[in-house]
Design a protein around this motif. Structure first.
Motif, PDB file in Angstrom:
ATOM      1  N   THR A  48     -37.070   4.692   0.145  1.00 31.34           N
ATOM      2  CA  THR A  48     -37.321   6.113   0.401  1.00 31.34           C
ATOM      3  C   THR A  48     -37.296   6.400   1.894  1.00 31.34           C
ATOM      4  O   THR A  48     -36.705   7.390   2.338  1.00 31.34           O
ATOM      5  CB  THR A  48     -38.683   6.526  -0.191  1.00 31.34           C
ATOM      6  N   GLN A  49     -37.911   5.533   2.683  1.00 29.81           N
ATOM      7  CA  GLN A  49     -37.912   5.732   4.130  1.00 29.81           C
ATOM      8  C   GLN A  49     -36.505   5.634   4.699  1.00 29.81           C
ATOM      9  O   GLN A  49     -36.128   6.410   5.582  1.00 29.81           O
ATOM     10  CB  GLN A  49     -38.833   4.711   4.803  1.00 29.81           C
ATOM     11  N   ALA A  50     -35.713   4.701   4.200  1.00 31.45           N
ATOM     12  CA  ALA A  50     -34.332   4.565   4.669  1.00 31.45           C
ATOM     13  C   ALA A  50     -33.523   5.809   4.334  1.00 31.45           C
ATOM     14  O   ALA A  50     -32.727   6.286   5.157  1.00 31.45           O
ATOM     15  CB  ALA A  50     -33.694   3.328   4.060  1.00 31.45           C
ATOM     16  N   GLN A  51     -33.737   6.371   3.148  1.00 32.63           N
ATOM     17  CA  GLN A  51     -33.026   7.588   2.761  1.00 32.63           C
ATOM     18  C   GLN A  51     -33.443   8.761   3.646  1.00 32.63           C
ATOM     19  O   GLN A  51     -32.600   9.581   4.044  1.00 32.63           O
ATOM     20  CB  GLN A  51     -33.289   7.912   1.295  1.00 32.63           C
ATOM     21  N   GLN A  52     -34.726   8.855   3.966  1.00 28.94           N
ATOM     22  CA  GLN A  52     -35.205   9.934   4.831  1.00 28.94           C
ATOM     23  C   GLN A  52     -34.610   9.815   6.229  1.00 28.94           C
ATOM     24  O   GLN A  52     -34.199  10.816   6.824  1.00 28.94           O
ATOM     25  CB  GLN A  52     -36.732   9.932   4.897  1.00 28.94           C
ATOM     26  N   VAL A  53     -34.553   8.592   6.752  1.00 26.07           N
ATOM     27  CA  VAL A  53     -33.967   8.381   8.077  1.00 26.07           C
ATOM     28  C   VAL A  53     -32.486   8.737   8.062  1.00 26.07           C
ATOM     29  O   VAL A  53     -31.978   9.376   8.993  1.00 26.07           O
ATOM     30  CB  VAL A  53     -34.196   6.916   8.538  1.00 26.07           C
ATOM     31  N   GLU A  54     -31.804   8.356   6.991  1.00 30.78           N
ATOM     32  CA  GLU A  54     -30.378   8.674   6.879  1.00 30.78           C
ATOM     33  C   GLU A  54     -30.154  10.181   6.801  1.00 30.78           C
ATOM     34  O   GLU A  54     -29.245  10.712   7.444  1.00 30.78           O
ATOM     35  CB  GLU A  54     -29.809   7.989   5.630  1.00 30.78           C
ATOM     36  N   GLN A  55     -30.980  10.875   6.042  1.00 34.27           N
ATOM     37  CA  GLN A  55     -30.844  12.327   5.934  1.00 34.27           C
ATOM     38  C   GLN A  55     -31.140  12.997   7.269  1.00 34.27           C
ATOM     39  O   GLN A  55     -30.452  13.947   7.664  1.00 34.27           O
ATOM     40  CB  GLN A  55     -31.789  12.863   4.859  1.00 34.27           C
ATOM     41  N   GLU A  56     -32.144  12.514   7.973  1.00 34.62           N
ATOM     42  CA  GLU A  56     -32.481  13.084   9.277  1.00 34.62           C
ATOM     43  C   GLU A  56     -31.349  12.838  10.271  1.00 34.62           C
ATOM     44  O   GLU A  56     -30.978  13.736  11.043  1.00 34.62           O
ATOM     45  CB  GLU A  56     -33.780  12.476   9.801  1.00 34.62           C
ATOM     46  N   ALA A  57     -30.783  11.635  10.256  1.00 35.18           N
ATOM     47  CA  ALA A  57     -29.667  11.331  11.150  1.00 35.18           C
ATOM     48  C   ALA A  57     -28.468  12.213  10.829  1.00 35.18           C
ATOM     49  O   ALA A  57     -27.791  12.713  11.739  1.00 35.18           O
ATOM     50  CB  ALA A  57     -29.294   9.860  11.038  1.00 35.18           C
ATOM     51  N   GLN A  58     -28.193  12.432   9.544  1.00 33.45           N
ATOM     52  CA  GLN A  58     -27.077  13.289   9.150  1.00 33.45           C
ATOM     53  C   GLN A  58     -27.317  14.724   9.595  1.00 33.45           C
ATOM     54  O   GLN A  58     -26.401  15.384  10.089  1.00 33.45           O
ATOM     55  CB  GLN A  58     -26.877  13.241   7.627  1.00 33.45           C
ATOM     56  N   SER A  59     -28.530  15.228   9.442  1.00 33.18           N
ATOM     57  CA  SER A  59     -28.811  16.604   9.858  1.00 33.18           C
ATOM     58  C   SER A  59     -28.722  16.749  11.377  1.00 33.18           C
ATOM     59  O   SER A  59     -28.231  17.766  11.879  1.00 33.18           O
ATOM     60  CB  SER A  59     -30.178  17.061   9.345  1.00 33.18           C
ATOM     61  N   LEU A  60     -29.179  15.729  12.126  1.00 33.86           N
ATOM     62  CA  LEU A  60     -29.043  15.774  13.585  1.00 33.86           C
ATOM     63  C   LEU A  60     -27.573  15.726  13.994  1.00 33.86           C
ATOM     64  O   LEU A  60     -27.151  16.423  14.925  1.00 33.86           O
ATOM     65  CB  LEU A  60     -29.813  14.613  14.226  1.00 33.86           C
ATOM     66  N   TYR A  61     -26.796  14.911  13.278  1.00 34.68           N
ATOM     67  CA  TYR A  61     -25.364  14.827  13.567  1.00 34.68           C
ATOM     68  C   TYR A  61     -24.690  16.167  13.293  1.00 34.68           C
ATOM     69  O   TYR A  61     -23.881  16.642  14.085  1.00 34.68           O
ATOM     70  CB  TYR A  61     -24.728  13.723  12.718  1.00 34.68           C
ATOM     71  N   ASP A  62     -25.030  16.773  12.154  1.00 36.25           N
ATOM     72  CA  ASP A  62     -24.440  18.071  11.807  1.00 36.25           C
ATOM     73  C   ASP A  62     -24.849  19.138  12.813  1.00 36.25           C
ATOM     74  O   ASP A  62     -24.053  20.008  13.173  1.00 36.25           O
ATOM     75  CB  ASP A  62     -24.858  18.490  10.405  1.00 36.25           C
ATOM     76  N   ALA A  63     -26.074  19.108  13.284  1.00 37.70           N
ATOM     77  CA  ALA A  63     -26.540  20.095  14.259  1.00 37.70           C
ATOM     78  C   ALA A  63     -25.882  19.887  15.615  1.00 37.70           C
ATOM     79  O   ALA A  63     -25.687  20.843  16.356  1.00 37.70           O
ATOM     80  CB  ALA A  63     -28.063  20.002  14.393  1.00 37.70           C
ATOM     81  N   ALA A  64     -25.510  18.659  15.944  1.00 39.08           N
ATOM     82  CA  ALA A  64     -24.921  18.376  17.249  1.00 39.08           C
ATOM     83  C   ALA A  64     -23.419  18.639  17.279  1.00 39.08           C
ATOM     84  O   ALA A  64     -22.835  18.710  18.358  1.00 39.08           O
ATOM     85  CB  ALA A  64     -25.193  16.923  17.627  1.00 39.08           C
ATOM     86  N   LYS A  65     -22.781  18.775  16.117  1.00 38.30           N
ATOM     87  CA  LYS A  65     -21.339  19.024  16.084  1.00 38.30           C
ATOM     88  C   LYS A  65     -21.056  20.413  16.630  1.00 38.30           C
ATOM     89  O   LYS A  65     -21.794  21.363  16.382  1.00 38.30           O
ATOM     90  CB  LYS A  65     -20.800  18.939  14.651  1.00 38.30           C
ATOM     91  N   PRO A  66     -19.949  20.532  17.365  1.00 35.79           N
ATOM     92  CA  PRO A  66     -19.554  21.875  17.820  1.00 35.79           C
ATOM     93  C   PRO A  66     -19.237  22.765  16.627  1.00 35.79           C
ATOM     94  O   PRO A  66     -18.799  22.299  15.585  1.00 35.79           O
ATOM     95  CB  PRO A  66     -18.293  21.610  18.654  1.00 35.79           C
ATOM     96  N   ARG A  67     -19.491  24.052  16.769  1.00 30.34           N
ATOM     97  CA  ARG A  67     -19.340  24.992  15.652  1.00 30.34           C
ATOM     98  C   ARG A  67     -17.882  25.096  15.158  1.00 30.34           C
ATOM     99  O   ARG A  67     -17.643  25.222  13.974  1.00 30.34           O
ATOM    100  CB  ARG A  67     -19.818  26.389  16.048  1.00 30.34           C
ATOM    101  N   GLY A  68     -16.918  25.026  16.037  1.00 32.78           N
ATOM    102  CA  GLY A  68     -15.523  25.205  15.637  1.00 32.78           C
ATOM    103  C   GLY A  68     -14.867  23.942  15.139  1.00 32.78           C
ATOM    104  O   GLY A  68     -13.749  23.967  14.658  1.00 32.78           O
ATOM    105  N   ASP A  69     -15.567  22.803  15.188  1.00 25.87           N
ATOM    106  CA  ASP A  69     -14.984  21.531  14.777  1.00 25.87           C
ATOM    107  C   ASP A  69     -15.150  21.360  13.264  1.00 25.87           C
ATOM    108  O   ASP A  69     -16.253  21.381  12.756  1.00 25.87           O
ATOM    109  CB  ASP A  69     -15.668  20.383  15.521  1.00 25.87           C
TER     110      ASP A  69
END
Length: 71
Positions: A48-69
Motif C-alpha cells: 500500500t505504501q509503495a502504491q501511494q508513493v507511486e501515485q504521488e510521484a505520478q501526480s508530481l510528474y504530471d504537475a511538472a509537465k508543461p501544459r502544451g506537451d
C-alpha cells in the motif's frame, strides 16, 4: 511366540507425554499462525505504501509537465 502389546499400565503412562506433546504442538502451531498473519499484514502495508508513493510521484510528474506537451 508372544506378541508384545502395551499393557494398561503403560498406556496410562503415555497419557501425560501425549498431553504435553499436544500442548506443545498447539502452542507452536498458533504461534506460527500469528507470525504468518503479522508477515502478511506487513506485506500488505508495504504494498500500500509503495502504491501511494507511486501515485504521488505520478501526480508530481504530471504537475511538472508543461501544459502544451502531450507526450
Amino acid at each position: 511366540m508372544p506378541t508384545e502389546y502395551l499393557s494398561v499400565k503403560s498406556k496410562e503412562g503415555l497419557a501425560i507425554p501425549l498431553l504435553a506433546a499436544t500442548i506443545i504442538f498447539v502452542v507452536v502451531f498458533f504461534t506460527l499462525c500469528r507470525a504468518a498473519d503479522r508477515q502478511e499484514l506487513a506485506d500488505k502495508t508495504q504494498t500500500t505504501q509503495a502504491q501511494q508513493v507511486e501515485q504521488e510521484a505520478q501526480s508530481l510528474y504530471d504537475a511538472a509537465k508543461p501544459r502544451g506537451d502531450h507526450s
